[in-house]
Design a protein around this motif. Sequence first.
Motif, mmCIF file in Angstrom:
data_model
loop_
_atom_site.group_PDB
_atom_site.id
_atom_site.type_symbol
_atom_site.label_atom_id
_atom_site.label_comp_id
_atom_site.label_asym_id
_atom_site.label_seq_id
_atom_site.Cartn_x
_atom_site.Cartn_y
_atom_site.Cartn_z
ATOM 1 N N LEU A 4 0.779 -1.047 -0.052
ATOM 2 C CA LEU A 4 0.063 0.102 0.125
ATOM 3 C C LEU A 4 0.911 1.251 0.108
ATOM 4 C CD1 LEU A 4 -1.599 -2.421 1.433
ATOM 5 C CD2 LEU A 4 -3.024 -0.704 2.511
ATOM 6 N N VAL A 5 0.458 2.208 -0.653
ATOM 7 C CA VAL A 5 1.309 3.546 -0.832
ATOM 8 C C VAL A 5 0.505 4.612 -0.701
ATOM 9 C CG1 VAL A 5 2.820 4.805 -2.285
ATOM 10 C CG2 VAL A 5 3.081 2.193 -2.478
ATOM 11 N N GLU A 6 0.664 5.086 0.206
ATOM 12 C CA GLU A 6 -0.132 6.543 0.660
ATOM 13 C C GLU A 6 0.483 7.676 0.137
ATOM 14 O OE1 GLU A 6 -0.332 3.970 4.564
ATOM 15 O OE2 GLU A 6 1.236 4.540 3.071
ATOM 16 N N SER A 7 -0.193 8.747 -0.145
ATOM 17 C CA SER A 7 0.433 10.027 -0.588
ATOM 18 C C SER A 7 -0.514 11.070 -0.415
ATOM 19 C CB SER A 7 0.554 10.060 -2.249
ATOM 20 O OG SER A 7 -0.656 9.826 -3.082
ATOM 21 N N GLY A 8 -0.330 12.379 -0.502
ATOM 22 C CA GLY A 8 -0.886 13.697 -0.398
ATOM 23 C C GLY A 8 -0.838 14.274 1.024
ATOM 24 N N GLY A 9 0.006 13.602 1.988
ATOM 25 C CA GLY A 9 0.535 14.431 3.401
ATOM 26 C C GLY A 9 1.079 15.573 3.125
ATOM 27 N N GLY A 10 1.408 16.262 4.044
ATOM 28 C CA GLY A 10 2.199 17.554 4.198
ATOM 29 C C GLY A 10 1.494 18.502 5.322
ATOM 30 N N SER A 11 2.072 19.592 4.927
ATOM 31 C CA SER A 11 1.764 20.740 6.040
ATOM 32 C C SER A 11 0.597 21.684 5.532
ATOM 33 C CB SER A 11 2.888 21.721 6.237
ATOM 34 O OG SER A 11 3.916 20.797 6.819
ATOM 35 N N VAL A 12 -0.395 22.221 6.510
ATOM 36 C CA VAL A 12 -1.587 22.624 6.288
ATOM 37 C C VAL A 12 -1.709 23.674 7.382
ATOM 38 C CG1 VAL A 12 -3.280 21.126 6.853
ATOM 39 C CG2 VAL A 12 -3.762 22.710 5.139
ATOM 40 N N GLU A 13 -2.258 24.871 7.324
ATOM 41 C CA GLU A 13 -2.690 25.630 8.327
ATOM 42 C C GLU A 13 -4.162 25.226 9.022
ATOM 43 O OE1 GLU A 13 -0.439 29.793 6.914
ATOM 44 O OE2 GLU A 13 -2.587 29.737 7.127
ATOM 45 N N SER A 14 -4.269 25.509 10.152
ATOM 46 C CA SER A 14 -5.393 25.065 10.871
ATOM 47 C C SER A 14 -6.997 25.653 10.168
ATOM 48 C CB SER A 14 -5.609 25.822 12.349
ATOM 49 O OG SER A 14 -6.889 25.610 12.849
ATOM 50 N N GLY A 15 -7.722 24.701 9.921
ATOM 51 C CA GLY A 15 -8.845 25.268 9.134
ATOM 52 C C GLY A 15 -9.180 24.763 7.649
ATOM 53 N N GLY A 16 -7.758 24.178 7.358
ATOM 54 C CA GLY A 16 -7.608 23.817 5.891
ATOM 55 C C GLY A 16 -7.901 22.471 5.685
ATOM 56 N N SER A 17 -7.901 22.040 4.260
ATOM 57 C CA SER A 17 -8.344 20.712 4.273
ATOM 58 C C SER A 17 -7.279 19.888 3.315
ATOM 59 C CB SER A 17 -9.525 20.792 2.917
ATOM 60 O OG SER A 17 -10.543 21.462 3.763
ATOM 61 N N MET A 18 -7.549 18.694 3.231
ATOM 62 C CA MET A 18 -6.218 17.776 2.666
ATOM 63 C C MET A 18 -6.878 16.421 2.012
ATOM 64 S SD MET A 18 -2.509 16.600 4.257
ATOM 65 C CE MET A 18 -2.014 18.562 4.202
ATOM 66 N N THR A 19 -6.456 15.973 1.181
ATOM 67 C CA THR A 19 -6.889 14.848 0.623
ATOM 68 C C THR A 19 -5.839 13.781 0.501
ATOM 69 O OG1 THR A 19 -9.046 15.689 -0.507
ATOM 70 C CG2 THR A 19 -8.147 13.394 -0.850
ATOM 71 N N LEU A 20 -5.893 12.692 1.183
ATOM 72 C CA LEU A 20 -5.128 11.615 1.167
ATOM 73 C C LEU A 20 -5.393 10.562 0.360
ATOM 74 C CD1 LEU A 20 -4.211 10.918 4.903
ATOM 75 C CD2 LEU A 20 -2.966 12.528 3.443
ATOM 76 N N SER A 21 -4.490 9.811 -0.316
ATOM 77 C CA SER A 21 -4.654 8.752 -1.447
ATOM 78 C C SER A 21 -3.909 7.562 -1.013
ATOM 79 C CB SER A 21 -4.516 9.158 -2.834
ATOM 80 O OG SER A 21 -5.139 10.325 -3.281
ATOM 81 N N CYS A 22 -4.442 6.414 -1.302
ATOM 82 C CA CYS A 22 -3.713 5.144 -1.134
ATOM 83 C C CYS A 22 -3.968 4.345 -2.491
ATOM 84 C CB CYS A 22 -4.220 4.666 0.098
ATOM 85 S SG CYS A 22 -3.374 2.962 0.456
ATOM 86 N N THR A 23 -2.853 3.791 -3.115
ATOM 87 C CA THR A 23 -2.899 3.032 -3.920
ATOM 88 C C THR A 23 -2.522 1.667 -3.574
ATOM 89 O OG1 THR A 23 -0.689 3.226 -4.644
ATOM 90 C CG2 THR A 23 -2.250 4.367 -5.878
ATOM 91 N N THR A 24 -3.418 0.616 -3.930
ATOM 92 C CA THR A 24 -3.688 -0.526 -3.135
ATOM 93 C C THR A 24 -3.299 -1.591 -4.354
ATOM 94 O OG1 THR A 24 -5.717 -0.990 -3.387
ATOM 95 C CG2 THR A 24 -4.964 0.161 -1.448
ATOM 96 N N PRO A 25 -2.591 -2.756 -4.066
ATOM 97 C CA PRO A 25 -2.350 -3.594 -4.901
ATOM 98 C C PRO A 25 -3.555 -4.626 -5.225
ATOM 99 C CG PRO A 25 -1.244 -4.343 -2.968
ATOM 100 C CD PRO A 25 -1.726 -3.082 -2.874
ATOM 101 N N ASP A 26 -3.663 -5.290 -6.397
ATOM 102 C CA ASP A 26 -4.899 -5.976 -6.804
ATOM 103 C C ASP A 26 -5.447 -6.995 -5.600
ATOM 104 O OD1 ASP A 26 -4.656 -5.898 -10.040
ATOM 105 O OD2 ASP A 26 -5.553 -4.570 -8.856
ATOM 106 N N TYR A 27 -4.297 -7.721 -4.872
ATOM 107 C CA TYR A 27 -4.800 -8.672 -4.006
ATOM 108 C C TYR A 27 -5.630 -7.990 -2.771
ATOM 109 C CZ TYR A 27 -0.713 -6.984 -1.438
ATOM 110 O OH TYR A 27 0.289 -6.447 -0.788
#
Length: 125
Positions: A4-27
């Motif tokens: 599993l590979v997560e992405s989309g993290g980082g830094s944001v100010e309070s009140g902000g938004s962020m979307t994380l993604s996770c690519t997952t293998p077929d199994y």
Amino acid sequence: QEGLVESGGGSVESGGSMTLSCTTPDYTRRTRCMGWFRQVPGEEREGVAAIDRDGRTNYAESLKGRFIVSLDDATNTLYLQMNDLQPADTAMYYCAYDCTHVGTLRPGVFPFGYWGQGTQVTVSS
């Protein structure tokens, strides 16, 4: 660390938004339930959200209304949309699978069997 590979993290100010993604293998398609958890160093893992392949979801009570989990079944990609982020949301976020059903996401229970490397989310005040 099961492909599993997560992405989309980082830094944001309070009140902000962020979307994380996770690519997952077929199994991982054999598992009916996937989700996210987070962890702060020195603290217990906290289940964040779970979703099954019928679209049923469950969230940590404190996060309901701010976080939204979704699964693109075609690409087997898991998402976590996080809104109105607060400094208390700062943590390493992990994509995970192998929960038996979404109801296993509850306080004191860690429902997942496998997870990725994680992605750091930092929220500044």
